[in-house]
Design a protein around this motif. Structure first.
Motif, PDB file in Angstrom:
ATOM      1  N   PRO A 138     -16.392  -2.798  18.805  1.00  0.00           N
ATOM      2  CA  PRO A 138     -16.084  -3.847  17.822  1.00  0.00           C
ATOM      3  C   PRO A 138     -15.030  -3.431  16.813  1.00  0.00           C
ATOM      4  CG  PRO A 138     -18.243  -2.880  17.416  1.00  0.00           C
ATOM      5  CD  PRO A 138     -17.798  -2.369  18.748  1.00  0.00           C
ATOM      6  N   LEU A 139     -15.031  -2.171  16.393  1.00  0.00           N
ATOM      7  CA  LEU A 139     -14.011  -1.722  15.449  1.00  0.00           C
ATOM      8  C   LEU A 139     -12.630  -1.769  16.073  1.00  0.00           C
ATOM      9  CD1 LEU A 139     -15.825   1.275  13.698  1.00  0.00           C
ATOM     10  CD2 LEU A 139     -15.399  -1.012  12.781  1.00  0.00           C
ATOM     11  N   ASP A 140     -12.551  -1.417  17.361  1.00  0.00           N
ATOM     12  CA  ASP A 140     -11.272  -1.481  18.063  1.00  0.00           C
ATOM     13  C   ASP A 140     -10.778  -2.916  18.142  1.00  0.00           C
ATOM     14  OD1 ASP A 140      -9.103  -0.478  19.358  1.00  0.00           O
ATOM     15  OD2 ASP A 140     -10.077  -0.329  21.323  1.00  0.00           O
ATOM     16  N   LEU A 141     -11.707  -3.844  18.372  1.00  0.00           N
ATOM     17  CA  LEU A 141     -11.342  -5.270  18.413  1.00  0.00           C
ATOM     18  C   LEU A 141     -10.867  -5.751  17.051  1.00  0.00           C
ATOM     19  CD1 LEU A 141     -11.180  -8.080  19.632  1.00  0.00           C
ATOM     20  CD2 LEU A 141     -13.669  -8.291  19.303  1.00  0.00           C
ATOM     21  N   LEU A 142     -11.563  -5.339  15.991  1.00  0.00           N
ATOM     22  CA  LEU A 142     -11.156  -5.737  14.647  1.00  0.00           C
ATOM     23  C   LEU A 142      -9.768  -5.208  14.294  1.00  0.00           C
ATOM     24  CD1 LEU A 142     -14.460  -5.383  12.597  1.00  0.00           C
ATOM     25  CD2 LEU A 142     -13.283  -7.499  13.223  1.00  0.00           C
ATOM     26  N   LEU A 143      -9.486  -3.948  14.643  1.00  0.00           N
ATOM     27  CA  LEU A 143      -8.155  -3.399  14.386  1.00  0.00           C
ATOM     28  C   LEU A 143      -7.085  -4.182  15.125  1.00  0.00           C
ATOM     29  CD1 LEU A 143      -8.623   0.487  14.386  1.00  0.00           C
ATOM     30  CD2 LEU A 143      -8.010  -0.979  12.467  1.00  0.00           C
ATOM     31  N   HIS A 144      -7.402  -4.584  16.350  1.00  0.00           N
ATOM     32  CA  HIS A 144      -6.445  -5.380  17.120  1.00  0.00           C
ATOM     33  C   HIS A 144      -6.174  -6.720  16.440  1.00  0.00           C
ATOM     34  CE1 HIS A 144      -4.482  -7.399  20.448  1.00  0.00           C
ATOM     35  NE2 HIS A 144      -5.404  -8.366  20.384  1.00  0.00           N
ATOM     36  N   LEU A 145      -7.213  -7.353  15.952  1.00  0.00           N
ATOM     37  CA  LEU A 145      -7.025  -8.637  15.280  1.00  0.00           C
ATOM     38  C   LEU A 145      -6.243  -8.476  13.983  1.00  0.00           C
ATOM     39  CD1 LEU A 145     -10.601 -10.136  15.829  1.00  0.00           C
ATOM     40  CD2 LEU A 145      -8.510 -10.640  17.118  1.00  0.00           C
ATOM     41  N   ILE A 146      -6.501  -7.381  13.238  1.00  0.00           N
ATOM     42  CA  ILE A 146      -5.777  -7.142  11.989  1.00  0.00           C
ATOM     43  C   ILE A 146      -4.301  -6.868  12.253  1.00  0.00           C
ATOM     44  CG2 ILE A 146      -5.567  -5.534  10.060  1.00  0.00           C
ATOM     45  CD1 ILE A 146      -8.613  -5.254  10.120  1.00  0.00           C
ATOM     46  N   ILE A 203     -14.030  -1.859   5.416  1.00  0.00           N
ATOM     47  CA  ILE A 203     -12.673  -1.311   5.295  1.00  0.00           C
ATOM     48  C   ILE A 203     -12.696   0.203   5.490  1.00  0.00           C
ATOM     49  CG2 ILE A 203     -10.796  -0.910   3.677  1.00  0.00           C
ATOM     50  CD1 ILE A 203     -11.323  -3.710   2.544  1.00  0.00           C
ATOM     51  N   ARG A 204     -13.674   0.882   4.887  1.00  0.00           N
ATOM     52  CA  ARG A 204     -13.776   2.334   5.052  1.00  0.00           C
ATOM     53  C   ARG A 204     -13.969   2.708   6.524  1.00  0.00           C
ATOM     54  NH1 ARG A 204     -16.888   2.045   0.158  1.00  0.00           N
ATOM     55  NH2 ARG A 204     -18.788   2.000   1.415  1.00  0.00           N
ATOM     56  N   LYS A 205     -14.813   1.951   7.222  1.00  0.00           N
ATOM     57  CA  LYS A 205     -15.046   2.241   8.646  1.00  0.00           C
ATOM     58  C   LYS A 205     -13.783   2.013   9.471  1.00  0.00           C
ATOM     59  CE  LYS A 205     -20.001   1.217   8.716  1.00  0.00           C
ATOM     60  NZ  LYS A 205     -21.056   0.362   9.300  1.00  0.00           N
ATOM     61  N   LEU A 206     -13.050   0.946   9.137  1.00  0.00           N
ATOM     62  CA  LEU A 206     -11.822   0.653   9.891  1.00  0.00           C
ATOM     63  C   LEU A 206     -10.755   1.734   9.660  1.00  0.00           C
ATOM     64  CD1 LEU A 206     -11.534  -3.204   9.330  1.00  0.00           C
ATOM     65  CD2 LEU A 206     -12.023  -2.047  11.490  1.00  0.00           C
ATOM     66  N   ILE A 207     -10.611   2.192   8.409  1.00  0.00           N
ATOM     67  CA  ILE A 207      -9.627   3.239   8.118  1.00  0.00           C
ATOM     68  C   ILE A 207      -9.976   4.534   8.843  1.00  0.00           C
ATOM     69  CG2 ILE A 207      -8.697   4.698   6.284  1.00  0.00           C
ATOM     70  CD1 ILE A 207      -8.922   2.311   4.400  1.00  0.00           C
ATOM     71  N   GLU A 208     -11.258   4.897   8.818  1.00  0.00           N
ATOM     72  CA  GLU A 208     -11.679   6.131   9.493  1.00  0.00           C
ATOM     73  C   GLU A 208     -11.505   6.010  11.001  1.00  0.00           C
ATOM     74  OE1 GLU A 208     -15.575   9.125   9.619  1.00  0.00           O
ATOM     75  OE2 GLU A 208     -15.656   7.214   8.543  1.00  0.00           O
ATOM     76  N   TYR A 209     -11.851   4.815  11.546  1.00  0.00           N
ATOM     77  CA  TYR A 209     -11.703   4.622  12.991  1.00  0.00           C
ATOM     78  C   TYR A 209     -10.241   4.690  13.402  1.00  0.00           C
ATOM     79  CZ  TYR A 209     -11.996   2.533  17.618  1.00  0.00           C
ATOM     80  OH  TYR A 209     -11.895   2.311  18.960  1.00  0.00           O
ATOM     81  N   ARG A 210      -9.331   4.142  12.575  1.00  0.00           N
ATOM     82  CA  ARG A 210      -7.902   4.197  12.907  1.00  0.00           C
ATOM     83  C   ARG A 210      -7.397   5.642  12.949  1.00  0.00           C
ATOM     84  NH1 ARG A 210      -3.718   0.226  10.073  1.00  0.00           N
ATOM     85  NH2 ARG A 210      -4.336  -1.030  11.887  1.00  0.00           N
ATOM     86  N   LYS A 211      -7.886   6.486  12.020  1.00  0.00           N
ATOM     87  CA  LYS A 211      -7.479   7.891  12.024  1.00  0.00           C
ATOM     88  C   LYS A 211      -7.877   8.566  13.330  1.00  0.00           C
ATOM     89  CE  LYS A 211      -7.763   8.546   6.999  1.00  0.00           C
ATOM     90  NZ  LYS A 211      -8.452   9.261   5.898  1.00  0.00           N
ATOM     91  N   TYR A 212      -9.140   8.358  13.739  1.00  0.00           N
ATOM     92  CA  TYR A 212      -9.590   8.976  14.984  1.00  0.00           C
ATOM     93  C   TYR A 212      -8.836   8.422  16.191  1.00  0.00           C
ATOM     94  CZ  TYR A 212     -13.522  11.346  12.745  1.00  0.00           C
ATOM     95  OH  TYR A 212     -14.296  12.168  11.969  1.00  0.00           O
ATOM     96  N   LYS A 213      -8.509   7.157  16.148  1.00  0.00           N
ATOM     97  CA  LYS A 213      -7.781   6.554  17.274  1.00  0.00           C
ATOM     98  C   LYS A 213      -6.373   7.131  17.382  1.00  0.00           C
ATOM     99  CE  LYS A 213      -6.585   2.090  19.292  1.00  0.00           C
ATOM    100  NZ  LYS A 213      -6.641   0.620  19.138  1.00  0.00           N
ATOM    101  N   GLU A 214      -5.712   7.335  16.236  1.00  0.00           N
ATOM    102  CA  GLU A 214      -4.365   7.920  16.267  1.00  0.00           C
ATOM    103  C   GLU A 214      -4.404   9.354  16.757  1.00  0.00           C
ATOM    104  OE1 GLU A 214      -2.950   7.484  12.316  1.00  0.00           O
ATOM    105  OE2 GLU A 214      -2.498   5.334  12.509  1.00  0.00           O
TER     106      GLU A 214
END
Length: 273
Positions: free
Chosen positions: A22-30, A110-121
């Motif tokens: 779900p976090l990956d989906l949210l990042l895609h939508l953002i 927002i905190r979860k999305l920022i942390e997830y983006r770091k790990y994804k990069e």
């Protein structure tokens, strides 16, 4: 695994075609909406998220529980954002502690999305490194033992620092006892003495005998001995006892004995130098 009523239920996690969760989906939508994570619109993101879940159901793809949990979380946040805010009550400084700052319901997401983006990069960077490394083929290591230099045995093996210090101190004591100063005087040779030696060498050859100048020299002679020998030859030429010449340019000097004098006769000569 959950068992009940004679049947077993197994929880299986499916990897979606495009998104990992779900976090990956949210990042895609953002990213698709080209908005900053800090300024996300809960209402808009929730609607897009539910629309995506609806599309997945129409494709008859089973959704995992975590997607449904995120949908419930977004709906809860959306409802909180739609509710009217209570009026602001001003308190005195003494009752300021009664004022509780209500946390923005978006902050945790927002905190979860920022942390997830770091790990994804980071994961993407590691995947690129893995791909680059897969294109490199290295040679198997070889045994280089035969080419290693021979190990020289340690000459001070078994000795300790205390042993070396004791030997050094003993050497210093021996050096302190050697206080004798010796003077070495160089043996001087006069032109007269050297004339007698040259005449002696020529007389052994007889009248008309020839002797090379190099025969009067040797490797152990000092510079002043060579000079004295040359002066002795010049003095004998002056007294017309020998004749010197060279067969070729830069050739050895040839001395030819012409005199009749004896060795003792050259002891009383006077030489001005």
């Amino acid at each position: 695994m959950v068992t009940g009523g004679g049947c077993s239920l197994t929880t299986v996690l499916y990897k979606l075609e495009t998104f990992e969760g779900p976090l990956d989906l949210l990042l895609h939508l953002i990213d698709k909406a080209e908005i900053d994570i800090q300024d996300i619109s809960v209402s808009e993101i929730t609607d897009q998220y539910l629309e995506y879940l609806q599309d997945m159901q129409e494709l008859e793809l089973e959704l995992t529980s975590e997607f449904l949990v995120m949908a419930a979380t977004l709906l809860s946040m959306k409802s909180k954002m739609l509710l009217p805010k209570p009026p602001v009550i001003e308190f005195d400084d003494d009752f300021a502690y009664l004022m509780e700052d209500e946390e923005d319901p978006r902050e945790e997401l927002i905190r979860k999305l920022i942390e997830y983006r770091k790990y994804k990069e980071v994961a993407g960077h590691l995947h690129e490194r893995e791909w680059e490394r897969s294109l490199i083929f290295s040679k198997e290591p070889e045994d280089l033992t035969p080419f290693m230099p021979e190990v020289v045995e340690n000459p001070v093996k078994g000795l300790h620092a205390a042993d070396l210090i004791a030997v050094f101190q003993k050497a210093l004591r021996r050096a302190a006892k050697r206080n004798t100063v010796a003077r070495i005087h160089r043996d001087e040779i006069s032109v007269k003495d050297r004339i007698k030696e040259v005449v002696s060498a020529l007389q052994e050859l007889g009248k008309g005998g020839r002797l090379l100048f190099s025969k009067l020299l040797h490797d152990g002679m000092y510079r002043h001995e060579i000079v004295v020998t040359f002066l002795a030859v010049l003095e004998l030429m002056k007294m017309k006892q020998i004749v010197c010449y060279q067969n070729r340019l830069f050739d050895d000097i040839v001395m030819e004995w012409r005199g009749e004098g004896k060795i003792d006769e050259f002891s009383g000569i006077e030489i001005d130098y």
